[in-house]
Design a protein around this motif. Structure first.
Motif, PDB file in Angstrom:
ATOM      1  N   THR A 283       0.800  -1.229   0.000  1.00  0.00           N
ATOM      2  CA  THR A 283       0.000   0.000   0.000  1.00  0.00           C
ATOM      3  C   THR A 283       0.832   1.278   0.000  1.00  0.00           C
ATOM      4  N   LEU A 284       1.888   1.268   0.785  1.00  0.00           N
ATOM      5  CA  LEU A 284       2.595   2.531   1.054  1.00  0.00           C
ATOM      6  C   LEU A 284       3.777   2.745   0.120  1.00  0.00           C
ATOM      7  N   VAL A 285       3.954   3.985  -0.286  1.00  0.00           N
ATOM      8  CA  VAL A 285       5.113   4.369  -1.093  1.00  0.00           C
ATOM      9  C   VAL A 285       5.883   5.416  -0.296  1.00  0.00           C
ATOM     10  N   PRO A 286       7.137   5.102   0.089  1.00  0.00           N
ATOM     11  CA  PRO A 286       7.917   6.072   0.851  1.00  0.00           C
ATOM     12  C   PRO A 286       8.541   7.120  -0.074  1.00  0.00           C
ATOM     13  N   THR A 287       8.706   8.314   0.432  1.00  0.00           N
ATOM     14  CA  THR A 287       9.491   9.310  -0.305  1.00  0.00           C
ATOM     15  C   THR A 287      10.961   9.074   0.038  1.00  0.00           C
ATOM     16  N   PRO A 288      11.883   9.527  -0.822  1.00  0.00           N
ATOM     17  CA  PRO A 288      13.308   9.249  -0.564  1.00  0.00           C
ATOM     18  C   PRO A 288      13.772   9.835   0.772  1.00  0.00           C
ATOM     19  N   ARG A 289      13.218  10.962   1.180  1.00  0.00           N
ATOM     20  CA  ARG A 289      13.524  11.538   2.484  1.00  0.00           C
ATOM     21  C   ARG A 289      12.272  12.253   2.981  1.00  0.00           C
TER      22      ARG A 289
ATOM     23  N   LEU B  43       5.644  20.773   0.517  1.00  0.00           N
ATOM     24  CA  LEU B  43       5.215  19.751  -0.435  1.00  0.00           C
ATOM     25  C   LEU B  43       4.188  18.780   0.160  1.00  0.00           C
ATOM     26  N   VAL B  44       3.962  18.891   1.455  1.00  0.00           N
ATOM     27  CA  VAL B  44       3.051  17.936   2.102  1.00  0.00           C
ATOM     28  C   VAL B  44       1.629  17.993   1.513  1.00  0.00           C
ATOM     29  N   PRO B  45       1.069  19.183   1.260  1.00  0.00           N
ATOM     30  CA  PRO B  45      -0.280  19.191   0.682  1.00  0.00           C
ATOM     31  C   PRO B  45      -0.346  18.463  -0.676  1.00  0.00           C
ATOM     32  N   SER B  46       0.664  18.655  -1.499  1.00  0.00           N
ATOM     33  CA  SER B  46       0.638  17.989  -2.806  1.00  0.00           C
ATOM     34  C   SER B  46       0.763  16.478  -2.650  1.00  0.00           C
ATOM     35  N   LEU B  47       1.602  16.041  -1.728  1.00  0.00           N
ATOM     36  CA  LEU B  47       1.721  14.592  -1.506  1.00  0.00           C
ATOM     37  C   LEU B  47       0.425  14.025  -0.947  1.00  0.00           C
ATOM     38  N   LEU B  48      -0.235  14.822  -0.108  1.00  0.00           N
ATOM     39  CA  LEU B  48      -1.531  14.381   0.413  1.00  0.00           C
ATOM     40  C   LEU B  48      -2.555  14.280  -0.725  1.00  0.00           C
ATOM     41  N   ALA B  49      -2.501  15.234  -1.656  1.00  0.00           N
ATOM     42  CA  ALA B  49      -3.426  15.182  -2.803  1.00  0.00           C
ATOM     43  C   ALA B  49      -3.215  13.897  -3.601  1.00  0.00           C
ATOM     44  N   ALA B  50      -1.947  13.420  -3.642  1.00  0.00           N
ATOM     45  CA  ALA B  50      -1.660  12.198  -4.394  1.00  0.00           C
ATOM     46  C   ALA B  50      -2.359  10.984  -3.810  1.00  0.00           C
TER      47      ALA B  50
ATOM     48  N   LEU C  60       1.185   6.209  -7.941  1.00  0.00           N
ATOM     49  CA  LEU C  60       1.880   6.922  -6.858  1.00  0.00           C
ATOM     50  C   LEU C  60       3.360   7.177  -7.133  1.00  0.00           C
ATOM     51  N   PRO C  61       4.122   6.181  -7.566  1.00  0.00           N
ATOM     52  CA  PRO C  61       5.560   6.485  -7.757  1.00  0.00           C
ATOM     53  C   PRO C  61       5.782   7.633  -8.745  1.00  0.00           C
ATOM     54  N   GLN C  62       5.061   7.590  -9.858  1.00  0.00           N
ATOM     55  CA  GLN C  62       5.198   8.641 -10.868  1.00  0.00           C
ATOM     56  C   GLN C  62       4.729  10.002 -10.333  1.00  0.00           C
ATOM     57  N   LEU C  63       3.600   9.995  -9.645  1.00  0.00           N
ATOM     58  CA  LEU C  63       3.047  11.267  -9.159  1.00  0.00           C
ATOM     59  C   LEU C  63       3.922  11.863  -8.065  1.00  0.00           C
ATOM     60  N   ILE C  64       4.456  11.022  -7.203  1.00  0.00           N
ATOM     61  CA  ILE C  64       5.347  11.510  -6.142  1.00  0.00           C
ATOM     62  C   ILE C  64       6.593  12.154  -6.762  1.00  0.00           C
ATOM     63  N   ASP C  65       7.135  11.509  -7.801  1.00  0.00           N
ATOM     64  CA  ASP C  65       8.297  12.100  -8.479  1.00  0.00           C
ATOM     65  C   ASP C  65       7.958  13.472  -9.066  1.00  0.00           C
ATOM     66  N   LEU C  66       6.816  13.572  -9.723  1.00  0.00           N
ATOM     67  CA  LEU C  66       6.425  14.856 -10.330  1.00  0.00           C
ATOM     68  C   LEU C  66       6.282  15.941  -9.263  1.00  0.00           C
ATOM     69  N   ILE C  67       5.806  15.536  -8.093  1.00  0.00           N
ATOM     70  CA  ILE C  67       5.632  16.509  -7.001  1.00  0.00           C
ATOM     71  C   ILE C  67       6.989  16.900  -6.411  1.00  0.00           C
ATOM     72  N   LEU C  68       7.819  15.902  -6.117  1.00  0.00           N
ATOM     73  CA  LEU C  68       9.118  16.204  -5.499  1.00  0.00           C
ATOM     74  C   LEU C  68      10.006  17.015  -6.451  1.00  0.00           C
ATOM     75  N   ASP C  69       9.811  16.783  -7.769  1.00  0.00           N
ATOM     76  CA  ASP C  69      10.567  17.575  -8.753  1.00  0.00           C
ATOM     77  C   ASP C  69       9.906  18.931  -9.010  1.00  0.00           C
ATOM     78  N   ARG C  70       8.825  19.202  -8.315  1.00  0.00           N
ATOM     79  CA  ARG C  70       8.073  20.458  -8.438  1.00  0.00           C
ATOM     80  C   ARG C  70       7.595  20.726  -9.871  1.00  0.00           C
ATOM     81  N   VAL C  71       7.278  19.656 -10.576  1.00  0.00           N
ATOM     82  CA  VAL C  71       6.689  19.791 -11.912  1.00  0.00           C
ATOM     83  C   VAL C  71       5.201  20.118 -11.793  1.00  0.00           C
ATOM     84  N   ILE C  72       4.553  19.519 -10.812  1.00  0.00           N
ATOM     85  CA  ILE C  72       3.126  19.776 -10.595  1.00  0.00           C
ATOM     86  C   ILE C  72       2.920  20.198  -9.139  1.00  0.00           C
ATOM     87  N   ASP C  73       1.832  20.901  -8.920  1.00  0.00           N
ATOM     88  CA  ASP C  73       1.561  21.463  -7.594  1.00  0.00           C
ATOM     89  C   ASP C  73       0.085  21.216  -7.237  1.00  0.00           C
TER      90      ASP C  73
END
Lengths: 340, 340
Positions: free
Chosen positions: B127-133, B139-146, B294-307
């Motif tokens: 179920t869970l996908v960890p962020t690298p750190r 960025l928490v709101p965007s990760l929550l949106a994911a 999730l993995p793809q969306l988390i990357d887009l968020i951490l790279d600040r491509v999407i908000d």
């Protein structure tokens, strides 16, 4: 000319009808070589669809071009041609997207009545596909099948994403269902389950490529498909009946992410949104854009790779059309070919 | 711990709830960093969905792992993780097919109630996908949106085949609809029409990539889409509401051969089979398999491509959850973020 006319439910006759002529400059006039009775003709025959006064019948046809209008450029007299049950210009945006049955200028051939000696075909350049030469007689039934039931079964199988590695279930053992089995085989499906409780149709399904026969229907049919698929449901299900029961059976036989291709003309069907939502299936279907597939299907027939004409288990002179309707209504025949 | 509980329609409270613990060896226990109110929480809040006694609420969450069960191998204490609204093993046949929301062992997170300080997450490895750190706070709101609305909008856009050269219409201007606009933009759609009559939402839709705003609804909305598309309808329509009107608007706004992706949780919807048959549309949708993305969306968020976190226009402490529900119910807020 002689042509089949439905006067009332159960009452089809071969009447004298006015000879068709070229009306629009884009028309062709065909001498019908062979026509047939469709499962969908049984809806008005059974009174489930109402008709308004005597109606010419039939929308499937192959024939020889007798004359063409002034603006027809690719079709010429003497050619043997196959067309679909919708005349279509084959150049509007919907046609170019592969949905010729949603052509912006479409004309339903059923309104012209192809169960007759002659027929006027609108939009001849877009609608008709000529064979390279006049085909041998034994291929005529298969070419006639391409006019509707083969192309419809083919569309159902494509809409259901039949293909390598996939388990395909076909709900409905009429000509369209049987030819969806043939299509699924051609498209490389791994396992093909025909749902039929009628021995001659089971046999033909098997000859067309079915690997399994399931005789149960409704909830029991769904349970049997789940048993055969590790509880998941099939990848691909073709619905070729058009009733509420058959649609729900198709949806419930499909695994999450799987595809339902539905080509049975829907009658009295309402789909429960919540169940559909949680089913996770893909739904696609409708009146088949047969014109899209005609060149490919004609090649497969002329090369004798497929033999879809085997769905015709009754051949009658046009004058005996009423017996063709009766035989199909009583399920004594799968499909009746009529020779004008 | 403190957690949101729905006692009756319109009556949500922050109650004392029992602290969750590891029950199954595949569980993880999270300290919730942020959670939120979903449009779908409004169905029971409004009494349209009935609940049986006091019910813990919420299914969206990001948080820090506190403890894991003995069989958990890929998730460990201290990690910041994002999960979807269904716990899923991510290895059954349905998960492997990309339908984790139809996982054979799925657990709806709504039954556990993530609007709380702590939550037990079943099937943690799947179920869970960890962020690298641990991510920066902004960025928490965007990760929550994911966790739901971004993944749901993304699935809707994919199900509608949004992509280059295509006109995409989005029915519904809630968080999911707005994020379907963002998804369609990311997927390369040529033209994106947001249907909204609410100025702040129109503005956000435009910022997310909408090229056109249509304020009409129902039949008038359909007519407007047809005007914008040469009478054909859109290639792709995302339905993000879940009512009869919005589903029919979506289907009728789609051209033959086009795709409807429906992700609004269906309530009281029945689809007319005949109209669907003749529409020639593709239908696909359901509860989004957010885990797939999730993995793809988390990357887009951490790279600040999407908000995507911009859909949160109201942030409240968990204790003020009731105001979050009220604000969304009254459409004063698009989406309320709750900080435990």
């Amino acid at each position: 000319m002689r042509g089949v006319v439905l006067h009332a439910p159960g009452d089809v006759r071969v009447d004298h009808r006015e000879d068709p002529t070229i009306i629009e400059p884009t028309d062709a006039l065909l001498h019908v070589s062979a026509t047939c009775v469709c499962g969908s003709d049984l809806w008005p025959y059974r009174g489930i669809e109402t008709v308004d006064g005597p109606s010419p019948m039939g929308h499937e046809y192959v024939g020889v071009v007798e004359a063409v209008g002034d603006e027809v450029t690719t079709i010429s007299p003497g050619q043997f041609v196959v067309g679909s049950f919708f005349a279509s210009d084959n150049c509007c945006a919907n046609c170019r997207a592969g949905y010729q049955s949603a052509c912006r200028h479409r004309v339903p051939m059923g309104s012209l009545g192809t169960q007759a000696e002659w027929v006027r075909v609108p939009l001849a350049d877009g609608t008709l596909v000529p064979t390279p030469r006049v085909p041998p007689d034994d291929l005529v039934p298969s070419l006639l099948a391409a006019s509707d039931v083969l192309g419809t079964g083919w569309f159902g199988a494509l809409a259901a994403h039949a293909g390598p590695g996939r388990t395909v279930v076909v709900v409905g053992d009429g000509a369209v269902g049987l030819l969806a089995v043939l299509a699924a085989r051609q498209l490389g499906a791994e396992r093909i389950v025909a749902m039929s409780r009628h021995e001659p149709r089971q046999r033909l399904a098997t000859e067309f490529g079915a690997t399994d026969i399931v005789t149960e229907r409704g909830d029991e049919g769904v349970a049997r498909i789940r048993e055969l698929t590790d509880g998941l449901g099939a990848h691909s299900v073709v619905e070729a009946v058009g009733t509420q029961e058959s649609m729900m059976q198709a949806i419930r036989s499909t695994r999450p992410g799987g595809h339902v291709g539905y080509v049975g003309v829907a009658h009295g069907v309402t789909l429960p949104g919540e169940e559909l939502f949680y089913s996770h299936v893909h739904l696609h279907g409708g009146p088949a854009p047969v014109r899209r597939f005609l060149p490919q299907l004609i090649d497969l027939i002329l090369d004798r790779v497929i033999d879809p004409g085997r769905v015709f288990d009754l051949t009658l002179p046009l004058d005996e059309a009423a017996e063709g309707y009766r035989a199909m209504d009583e399920r004594r025949a799968i499909k009746a070919l009529l020779v004008p």
